[in-house]
Write a protein that holds these residues in place. Sequence first.
Motif, PDB file in Angstrom:
ATOM      1  N   PRO A  84      -9.396 -15.501  23.337  1.00 44.25           N
ATOM      2  CA  PRO A  84     -10.083 -16.389  22.393  1.00 44.25           C
ATOM      3  C   PRO A  84      -9.116 -17.378  21.721  1.00 44.25           C
ATOM      4  O   PRO A  84      -9.454 -18.534  21.505  1.00 44.25           O
ATOM      5  CB  PRO A  84     -10.690 -15.438  21.352  1.00 44.25           C
ATOM      6  N   THR A  85      -7.917 -16.911  21.416  1.00 43.09           N
ATOM      7  CA  THR A  85      -6.902 -17.787  20.808  1.00 43.09           C
ATOM      8  C   THR A  85      -6.518 -18.888  21.786  1.00 43.09           C
ATOM      9  O   THR A  85      -6.426 -20.059  21.411  1.00 43.09           O
ATOM     10  CB  THR A  85      -5.652 -16.969  20.412  1.00 43.09           C
ATOM     11  N   LEU A  86      -6.319 -18.519  23.028  1.00 39.10           N
ATOM     12  CA  LEU A  86      -5.940 -19.489  24.048  1.00 39.10           C
ATOM     13  C   LEU A  86      -7.038 -20.535  24.250  1.00 39.10           C
ATOM     14  O   LEU A  86      -6.758 -21.734  24.326  1.00 39.10           O
ATOM     15  CB  LEU A  86      -5.625 -18.781  25.369  1.00 39.10           C
ATOM     16  N   LYS A  87      -8.288 -20.086  24.309  1.00 40.71           N
ATOM     17  CA  LYS A  87      -9.397 -21.031  24.477  1.00 40.71           C
ATOM     18  C   LYS A  87      -9.477 -21.999  23.310  1.00 40.71           C
ATOM     19  O   LYS A  87      -9.669 -23.201  23.491  1.00 40.71           O
ATOM     20  CB  LYS A  87     -10.728 -20.276  24.637  1.00 40.71           C
ATOM     21  N   GLN A  88      -9.309 -21.473  22.101  1.00 40.94           N
ATOM     22  CA  GLN A  88      -9.374 -22.313  20.906  1.00 40.94           C
ATOM     23  C   GLN A  88      -8.216 -23.314  20.894  1.00 40.94           C
ATOM     24  O   GLN A  88      -8.408 -24.502  20.644  1.00 40.94           O
ATOM     25  CB  GLN A  88      -9.360 -21.428  19.651  1.00 40.94           C
ATOM     26  N   LEU A  89      -7.012 -22.840  21.177  1.00 42.09           N
ATOM     27  CA  LEU A  89      -5.836 -23.727  21.211  1.00 42.09           C
ATOM     28  C   LEU A  89      -5.999 -24.813  22.273  1.00 42.09           C
ATOM     29  O   LEU A  89      -5.711 -25.982  22.020  1.00 42.09           O
ATOM     30  CB  LEU A  89      -4.564 -22.929  21.513  1.00 42.09           C
ATOM     31  N   SER A  90      -6.422 -24.409  23.432  1.00 39.11           N
ATOM     32  CA  SER A  90      -6.602 -25.366  24.532  1.00 39.11           C
ATOM     33  C   SER A  90      -7.640 -26.416  24.162  1.00 39.11           C
ATOM     34  O   SER A  90      -7.435 -27.614  24.398  1.00 39.11           O
ATOM     35  CB  SER A  90      -7.009 -24.633  25.809  1.00 39.11           C
ATOM     36  N   SER A  91      -8.731 -25.984  23.573  1.00 38.62           N
ATOM     37  CA  SER A  91      -9.792 -26.901  23.172  1.00 38.62           C
ATOM     38  C   SER A  91      -9.301 -27.908  22.133  1.00 38.62           C
ATOM     39  O   SER A  91      -9.550 -29.112  22.251  1.00 38.62           O
ATOM     40  CB  SER A  91     -10.969 -26.100  22.614  1.00 38.62           C
ATOM     41  N   VAL A  92      -8.575 -27.436  21.129  1.00 41.29           N
ATOM     42  CA  VAL A  92      -8.040 -28.330  20.093  1.00 41.29           C
ATOM     43  C   VAL A  92      -7.064 -29.329  20.707  1.00 41.29           C
ATOM     44  O   VAL A  92      -7.093 -30.520  20.385  1.00 41.29           O
ATOM     45  CB  VAL A  92      -7.359 -27.515  18.959  1.00 41.29           C
ATOM     46  N   HIS A  93      -6.214 -28.870  21.621  1.00 41.22           N
ATOM     47  CA  HIS A  93      -5.255 -29.772  22.255  1.00 41.22           C
ATOM     48  C   HIS A  93      -5.964 -30.859  23.064  1.00 41.22           C
ATOM     49  O   HIS A  93      -5.549 -32.017  23.044  1.00 41.22           O
ATOM     50  CB  HIS A  93      -4.276 -28.985  23.131  1.00 41.22           C
ATOM     51  N   VAL A  94      -7.033 -30.489  23.744  1.00 39.18           N
ATOM     52  CA  VAL A  94      -7.813 -31.482  24.497  1.00 39.18           C
ATOM     53  C   VAL A  94      -8.470 -32.469  23.537  1.00 39.18           C
ATOM     54  O   VAL A  94      -8.405 -33.687  23.731  1.00 39.18           O
ATOM     55  CB  VAL A  94      -8.870 -30.797  25.404  1.00 39.18           C
ATOM     56  N   GLN A  95      -9.100 -31.963  22.479  1.00 41.26           N
ATOM     57  CA  GLN A  95      -9.772 -32.824  21.496  1.00 41.26           C
ATOM     58  C   GLN A  95      -8.808 -33.824  20.865  1.00 41.26           C
ATOM     59  O   GLN A  95      -9.177 -34.975  20.601  1.00 41.26           O
ATOM     60  CB  GLN A  95     -10.409 -31.984  20.387  1.00 41.26           C
ATOM     61  N   LYS A  96      -7.587 -33.394  20.604  1.00 38.57           N
ATOM     62  CA  LYS A  96      -6.597 -34.249  19.936  1.00 38.57           C
ATOM     63  C   LYS A  96      -5.943 -35.238  20.891  1.00 38.57           C
ATOM     64  O   LYS A  96      -5.222 -36.129  20.455  1.00 38.57           O
ATOM     65  CB  LYS A  96      -5.505 -33.396  19.268  1.00 38.57           C
ATOM     66  N   GLY A  97      -6.166 -35.062  22.182  1.00 37.72           N
ATOM     67  CA  GLY A  97      -5.574 -35.977  23.154  1.00 37.72           C
ATOM     68  C   GLY A  97      -4.130 -35.640  23.499  1.00 37.72           C
ATOM     69  O   GLY A  97      -3.345 -36.508  23.887  1.00 37.72           O
ATOM     70  N   VAL A  98      -3.774 -34.368  23.372  1.00 41.15           N
ATOM     71  CA  VAL A  98      -2.417 -33.940  23.701  1.00 41.15           C
ATOM     72  C   VAL A  98      -2.202 -34.091  25.206  1.00 41.15           C
ATOM     73  O   VAL A  98      -3.071 -33.742  26.010  1.00 41.15           O
ATOM     74  CB  VAL A  98      -2.191 -32.472  23.261  1.00 41.15           C
TER      75      VAL A  98
END
Length: 148
Positions: A84-98
């Motif tokens: 769940p942590t990985l999914k959340q981190l990955s999602s935030v990174h995608v949203q931010k345009g990392v």
Amino acid sequence: MAGLSDKEVALVKSSWEDLTKNFPEYSFYFFTQLVQIAPPVKDLFPFLKGSSEVPKNNPQLEAQALKVFKLTFEFAIGGPIADPTLKQLSSVHVQKGVVEAHFEVVKEALLKTVKEAAGAKWSEDLNIAWAKTYDGVAVAIKNGMKAI
């Protein structure tokens, strides 16, 4: 563990203690390094966006820096990131345009911060231990980003 030897884990643990002794100072140092290395990354963080300098004593900045360092530290001593942590981190990174290059900027700033905190204890072995650990975290997040 992130493919670390017992010695490397011990080095990460010891330097973690050095970092946490004065984390507000080191979180400021970390973000100052990020902005010096790649000024445009400021725009990825709401608490830096539009500012001309890194704010001192900013709780959001400290919380964000702690997340980066703590996740890397925990990966070093305990292994994989919870799904769940990985999914959340990955999602935030995608949203931010990392993008890929951002991971290298963070790695460079993280390693400079560890060196600053370690002081006389700094060594190439310590640098390698943190670099290997951070690389493991970065790969996990990037793989998660690809899956989104």
